[in-house]
Design a protein around this motif. Structure first.
Motif, PDB file in Angstrom:
ATOM      1  N   ALA A 127      -5.062  -1.656  -0.623  1.00  0.00           N
ATOM      2  CA  ALA A 127      -3.953  -2.525  -0.985  1.00  0.00           C
ATOM      3  C   ALA A 127      -3.807  -2.575  -2.500  1.00  0.00           C
ATOM      4  O   ALA A 127      -4.776  -2.390  -3.244  1.00  0.00           O
ATOM      5  CB  ALA A 127      -4.186  -3.929  -0.429  1.00  0.00           C
TER       6      ALA A 127
ATOM      7  N   GLN B  51      -8.657  -2.877   1.676  1.00  0.00           N
ATOM      8  CA  GLN B  51      -7.453  -2.382   2.336  1.00  0.00           C
ATOM      9  C   GLN B  51      -6.481  -3.503   2.685  1.00  0.00           C
ATOM     10  O   GLN B  51      -5.304  -3.246   2.938  1.00  0.00           O
ATOM     11  CB  GLN B  51      -7.831  -1.615   3.605  1.00  0.00           C
ATOM     12  CG  GLN B  51      -8.664  -0.373   3.344  1.00  0.00           C
ATOM     13  CD  GLN B  51      -9.075   0.313   4.636  1.00  0.00           C
ATOM     14  OE1 GLN B  51      -8.446   0.124   5.675  1.00  0.00           O
ATOM     15  NE2 GLN B  51     -10.131   1.113   4.576  1.00  0.00           N
TER      16      GLN B  51
ATOM     17  N   ALA C 164       0.865  -1.188   0.000  1.00  0.00           N
ATOM     18  CA  ALA C 164       0.000   0.000   0.000  1.00  0.00           C
ATOM     19  C   ALA C 164       0.893   1.227   0.000  1.00  0.00           C
ATOM     20  O   ALA C 164       2.055   1.179   0.423  1.00  0.00           O
ATOM     21  CB  ALA C 164      -0.917   0.000   1.220  1.00  0.00           C
TER      22      ALA C 164
END
Length: 476
Positions: A96, A119, A88
């Motif tokens: 992500a 994420q 990330a």
């Protein structure tokens, strides 16, 4: 005193609990980033040169066989592994991303990078969904604030990643149930109180959902999806879904794939044998079957209903699996041991019976008392079932197997299994015990007390020798 084994396992479970307030369990927060190898350093440099930001944080898959942010796999069949890197860029976005790097002209080059819909990375696996031998990529994505998760199927084509399919999912399984050389993707989806099983296959042109079946309405969780042979008489592969129901009990539905579509072998809405018989008679006689017959005999689904014997906050138990290594999936059931009918809930001990499908019924393969906290089981001989119970002595970390006769305290003792940690070891208490197994700091002992005189009437055939007890014992 609670089992020392249980205390250690409880501590481990506490670390795995995601419901604790204020505790971050993301892999990147819990562990210090490992020192990169020379190859990983080269990949990192290539990644930073092409990424949207040089300030990156690695993302680690939360489950599955691949738990590293660097995943190596030969995606194009050239004999060289490509690299998939999860990361990330916190200064720009919390989502992500995945980057694909290939070995070109003697060095690593980033050929593609793309954001994911979550994420975090739930998992990554590989399968042949579009062509036999083709290594397609399946990635699960999740976010802490999102209830559902997203799954994507990708292929390395034309020098980059191409998304072939995407869907929300609750659970998944990748398995070639149709046995055509291509993996079938099974997705469990939940919307409110409704759950469905979806089959995603290659239809000759694209990956598409080819079949969908509704599941029982009162499902609160599906803790496991297992694939294996249906029975010794039917070697076709089936998909076994363990379902935790809203009342806390467990049940199992079973499906297979026929002509590219899901087919229910054991389902919540299947008719009972009594209904089938009456329908056959009514059809032969030209009359309608009587109403309410489904209540007169249990369906195959009803036969899978069982008590969830796990403690609170533990994974539900017992669940389906190939417990004897013959390729056939067993469906477990559970019953309270004699003497625990009126005991306080939470202290009950159970016998777990492992069954295989036999037509429209379940046939027991074997039964065992499973001590999940201590990590062992003792198989019950057929003569013990319904006749033998267990008295738990927590102060000694011991199970005592007794020929039940009215109460546990008054029942004749047959055998003992004790778990001892190294720090608690006291030789004077274990002189007549024999070591059965060792695991880490724990030693498992067996003991059979000497029997004086003839066994009471009705208890003949229950006695076991120390060697027989050793064969009945195993670690789990």
């Amino acid at each position: 005193m609670r089992l020392a084994v249980a205390a250690l396992l409880a501590a481990a479970l506490a670390l795995c609990c995601t419901g604790c307030s204020g505790l971050s369990l993301r892999a990147e927060d819990l562990m210090r980033p490992p020192k990169l190898t020379e190859e990983q350093t080269a990949i990192e440099n290539a990644l930073k040169a092409s990424a949207i930001s040089s300030d990156i944080t690695y993302k680690y898959p939360q489950s599955g066989d691949y738990r590293s942010a660097f995943v190596f796999h030969d995606l194009d069949g050239d004999g060289l592994e490509e690299a998939l890197v999860f990361y990330a860029a916190p200064s720009l976005t919390s989502y992500a991303r995945v980057a694909l790097l290939d070995q070109l002209e003697g060095g690593w080059t980033a050929v593609e990078e793309m954001p994911g819909p979550g994420q975090d990375v739930a998992f990554i696996c590989f399968g042949s969904l579009t062509r036999p031998g083709q290594q397609d990529i399946v990635i699960g994505w999740s976010s802490p604030e999102q209830e559902g998760r997203q799954l994507g199927v990708y292929a390395y084509q034309d020098g980059g990643l191409e998304e072939l399919y995407s869907s929300s999912y609750d659970s998944y399984l990748l398995e070639d149930l149709s046995e055509d050389g291509l993996d079938d993707l099974f997705l469990l989806e939940r919307e409110g109180e409704s759950s469905s099983l979806n089959l995603v296959r290659w239809d000759g042109y694209q990956l598409a959902r080819t079949s969908r079946m509704a599941l029982a309405q009162r499902i609160s969780q599906v803790p496991r999806m297992t694939a294996g042979m249906l029975s010794s008489a039917d070697t076709q592969k089936g998909l076994f879904l363990d379902e935790l129901l809203s009342d806390g009990s467990l049940a199992t539905e079973v499906f297979t794939v026929e002509e590219g579509e899901l087919y229910g072998v054991v389902t919540y809405d299947m008719p009972s044998d009594q209904v089938l018989l009456e329908e056959a008679r009514a059809q032969a006689e030209g009359a309608l079957p009587a109403a309410g017959l489904a209540l007169q005999s249990p369906t195959l689904y009803d036969q899978t209903l069982r008590i969830n014997t796990a403690a609170r906050d533990e994974e539900p138990f017992p669940l389906c699996g190939d417990v004897n290594g013959d390729g056939i999936v067993e469906i477990p059931t559970s019953r309270r041991l004699p003497g625990y009918t009126d005991a306080e809930e939470g202290t009950w001990l159970y016998l777990t019976e492992y069954n295989q499908l036999r037509g429209r019924s379940l046939e027991r393969i074997y039964a065992a008392a499973v001590n999940r906290q201590a990590g062992y089981q003792v198989v019950f001989p057929e003569a013990w079932i319904g006749q033998v119970s267990i008295a738990s002595r927590q102060e000694d970390n011991e199970w005592r197997f007794v020929a039940f006769s009215g109460t546990l305290a008054q029942s004749r003792e047959l055998a003992r299994i004790r778990v001892v940690s190294q720090k608690d070891y006291q030789d004077k208490f274990l002189g007549d015990y024999q070591v059965f197994a060792e695991r880490g700091m724990f030693t498992f002992y067996g003991y059979v007390p000497p029997q004086e005189g003839q066994a009471p009437q009705g208890e003949a055939g229950l006695q076991v020798s120390l060697e027989e007890l050793r064969e009945l014992f195993s670690l789990v």
